[in-house]
Write a protein that holds these residues in place. Sequence first.
Motif, PDB file in Angstrom:
ATOM      1  N   GLN A 237       0.832  -1.208   0.000  1.00 18.47           N
ATOM      2  CA  GLN A 237       0.000   0.000   0.000  1.00 18.47           C
ATOM      3  C   GLN A 237       0.863   1.254   0.000  1.00 18.47           C
ATOM      4  O   GLN A 237       0.667   2.163  -0.815  1.00 18.47           O
ATOM      5  CB  GLN A 237      -0.913  -0.013   1.223  1.00 18.47           C
ATOM      6  CG  GLN A 237      -1.823   1.201   1.299  1.00 18.47           C
ATOM      7  CD  GLN A 237      -2.502   1.312   2.672  1.00 18.47           C
ATOM      8  OE1 GLN A 237      -2.251   0.511   3.565  1.00 18.47           O
ATOM      9  NE2 GLN A 237      -3.336   2.307   2.825  1.00 18.47           N
ATOM     10  N   LYS A 238       1.849   1.286   0.893  1.00 15.71           N
ATOM     11  CA  LYS A 238       2.712   2.467   1.026  1.00 15.71           C
ATOM     12  C   LYS A 238       3.488   2.728  -0.272  1.00 15.71           C
ATOM     13  O   LYS A 238       3.579   3.867  -0.746  1.00 15.71           O
ATOM     14  CB  LYS A 238       3.691   2.241   2.191  1.00 15.71           C
ATOM     15  CG  LYS A 238       4.635   3.385   2.463  1.00 15.71           C
ATOM     16  CD  LYS A 238       5.603   3.008   3.572  1.00 15.71           C
ATOM     17  CE  LYS A 238       6.739   4.034   3.660  1.00 15.71           C
ATOM     18  NZ  LYS A 238       7.825   3.566   4.522  1.00 15.71           N
TER      19      LYS A 238
ATOM     20  N   GLU B  53       1.320   4.016  -3.112  1.00 15.18           N
ATOM     21  CA  GLU B  53       1.010   5.441  -2.938  1.00 15.18           C
ATOM     22  C   GLU B  53       2.186   6.303  -3.393  1.00 15.18           C
ATOM     23  O   GLU B  53       2.003   7.351  -4.019  1.00 15.18           O
ATOM     24  CB  GLU B  53       0.658   5.723  -1.477  1.00 15.18           C
ATOM     25  CG  GLU B  53      -0.731   5.212  -1.101  1.00 15.18           C
ATOM     26  CD  GLU B  53      -1.025   5.289   0.388  1.00 15.18           C
ATOM     27  OE1 GLU B  53      -2.200   5.141   0.760  1.00 15.18           O
ATOM     28  OE2 GLU B  53      -0.078   5.472   1.184  1.00 15.18           O
TER      29      GLU B  53
ATOM     30  N   VAL C 183      -4.681   0.987  -5.145  1.00 16.36           N
ATOM     31  CA  VAL C 183      -4.404   1.557  -3.820  1.00 16.36           C
ATOM     32  C   VAL C 183      -5.642   1.423  -2.928  1.00 16.36           C
ATOM     33  O   VAL C 183      -5.544   1.086  -1.748  1.00 16.36           O
ATOM     34  CB  VAL C 183      -3.976   3.043  -3.936  1.00 16.36           C
ATOM     35  CG1 VAL C 183      -3.940   3.701  -2.561  1.00 16.36           C
ATOM     36  CG2 VAL C 183      -2.611   3.153  -4.599  1.00 16.36           C
TER      37      VAL C 183
ATOM     38  N   PHE D 279      -5.893  -2.123  -1.649  1.00 19.73           N
ATOM     39  CA  PHE D 279      -4.899  -2.417  -0.610  1.00 19.73           C
ATOM     40  C   PHE D 279      -5.204  -1.670   0.679  1.00 19.73           C
ATOM     41  O   PHE D 279      -4.893  -2.143   1.765  1.00 19.73           O
ATOM     42  CB  PHE D 279      -3.484  -2.121  -1.114  1.00 19.73           C
ATOM     43  CG  PHE D 279      -2.925  -3.255  -1.912  1.00 19.73           C
ATOM     44  CD1 PHE D 279      -2.134  -4.222  -1.314  1.00 19.73           C
ATOM     45  CD2 PHE D 279      -3.242  -3.398  -3.247  1.00 19.73           C
ATOM     46  CE1 PHE D 279      -1.656  -5.293  -2.036  1.00 19.73           C
ATOM     47  CE2 PHE D 279      -2.759  -4.469  -3.985  1.00 19.73           C
ATOM     48  CZ  PHE D 279      -1.973  -5.426  -3.379  1.00 19.73           C
ATOM     49  N   THR D 280      -5.807  -0.484   0.562  1.00 21.45           N
ATOM     50  CA  THR D 280      -6.223   0.234   1.761  1.00 21.45           C
ATOM     51  C   THR D 280      -7.292  -0.569   2.503  1.00 21.45           C
ATOM     52  O   THR D 280      -7.266  -0.688   3.731  1.00 21.45           O
ATOM     53  CB  THR D 280      -6.784   1.620   1.392  1.00 21.45           C
ATOM     54  OG1 THR D 280      -5.783   2.333   0.675  1.00 21.45           O
ATOM     55  CG2 THR D 280      -7.168   2.403   2.630  1.00 21.45           C
TER      56      THR D 280
ATOM     57  N   SER E 122      -5.739  -3.700   4.063  1.00 29.90           N
ATOM     58  CA  SER E 122      -4.923  -3.445   5.254  1.00 29.90           C
ATOM     59  C   SER E 122      -5.780  -3.403   6.511  1.00 29.90           C
ATOM     60  O   SER E 122      -5.262  -3.467   7.618  1.00 29.90           O
ATOM     61  CB  SER E 122      -4.151  -2.130   5.098  1.00 29.90           C
ATOM     62  OG  SER E 122      -5.039  -1.032   5.129  1.00 29.90           O
TER      63      SER E 122
ATOM     64  N   ALA F 253       1.037  -5.967  -6.403  1.00 34.32           N
ATOM     65  CA  ALA F 253      -0.371  -5.614  -6.621  1.00 34.32           C
ATOM     66  C   ALA F 253      -0.948  -6.390  -7.796  1.00 34.32           C
ATOM     67  O   ALA F 253      -2.084  -6.872  -7.740  1.00 34.32           O
ATOM     68  CB  ALA F 253      -0.495  -4.111  -6.874  1.00 34.32           C
TER      69      ALA F 253
END
Lengths: 136, 126
Positions: A9-10, A13, A37, A40-41, A44, B39
């Motif tokens: 995620q980080k 971004e 993103v 994944f947010t 998390s 991803a």
Amino acid sequence: MYLTIAETQKNLESLLDTINNDGAISDAEKAALVNAVTVFTKLSKLHVVDWSCGFEGNDNKVVPGSFSEVHTALFLSDVLDAEEFQLLMLSDEILTDPRALVTTPEKAKVFLKSLGFIKNPVLKDIDSDGSEKAAQ
Amino acid sequence: MDNNLTIKEVQDGLEELVHTLVDKKVAVSESARDALLSALTVISNLRTLQFVIWNACPADSDGKPIPGVPVDARAALFFSNDLAIDEFQRILESDEIEEDPRVILTTLEKATAFLNNFGFLRLNKE
């Protein structure tokens, strides 16, 4: 190359910041990254919670020696906070609550590993072949 | 910008992005590249996630449905890269499905809520 959900995620971004003003990247490609993103947010915030159920006697106390069945729930903390989950867990409501997927520890691990999260924080003791790592 | 893409659209867009970064020689860090590949792996895996609904009909000792007994609608989530549809159909009709580690049995409502919470409101479009 196995990243955790948080690491992915980080870094996604950061990548988004890098390419956002780059004319070489199309809007469709940027949109795909924005959506990734978002996923994944959400991921998390996915939690795996284990608890045991012992058989209870008439006085609601666990019967000594009774078989204790381990359950696991997958739930998203942004729609169900931990305190509320604890209350649900202690009642039968969790079985019908639409926000919590109730299953077994083994199935939860296989499910998350199938997503590709071998290094998921909730699965950090799982080896690359899906087996439990030996204690260090 | 469309912030509500399907899994397939996200996967296609990320694959194009990888090619563009290479072809246009866009400078990105190693960690960013790893995250993009990670991803892509997860999104690709999500595309193989199957959501199956069936009706569990109580049967009599002959294995025939009991007239008037309500049908119990159930749902299962499983990854088809680990479990082929034919194999799933076979275990669906046996007691093995309760024990199979690759299958999470749940309800239609819960499976829908779970997948929606991942951010894929347009999952069914696929």
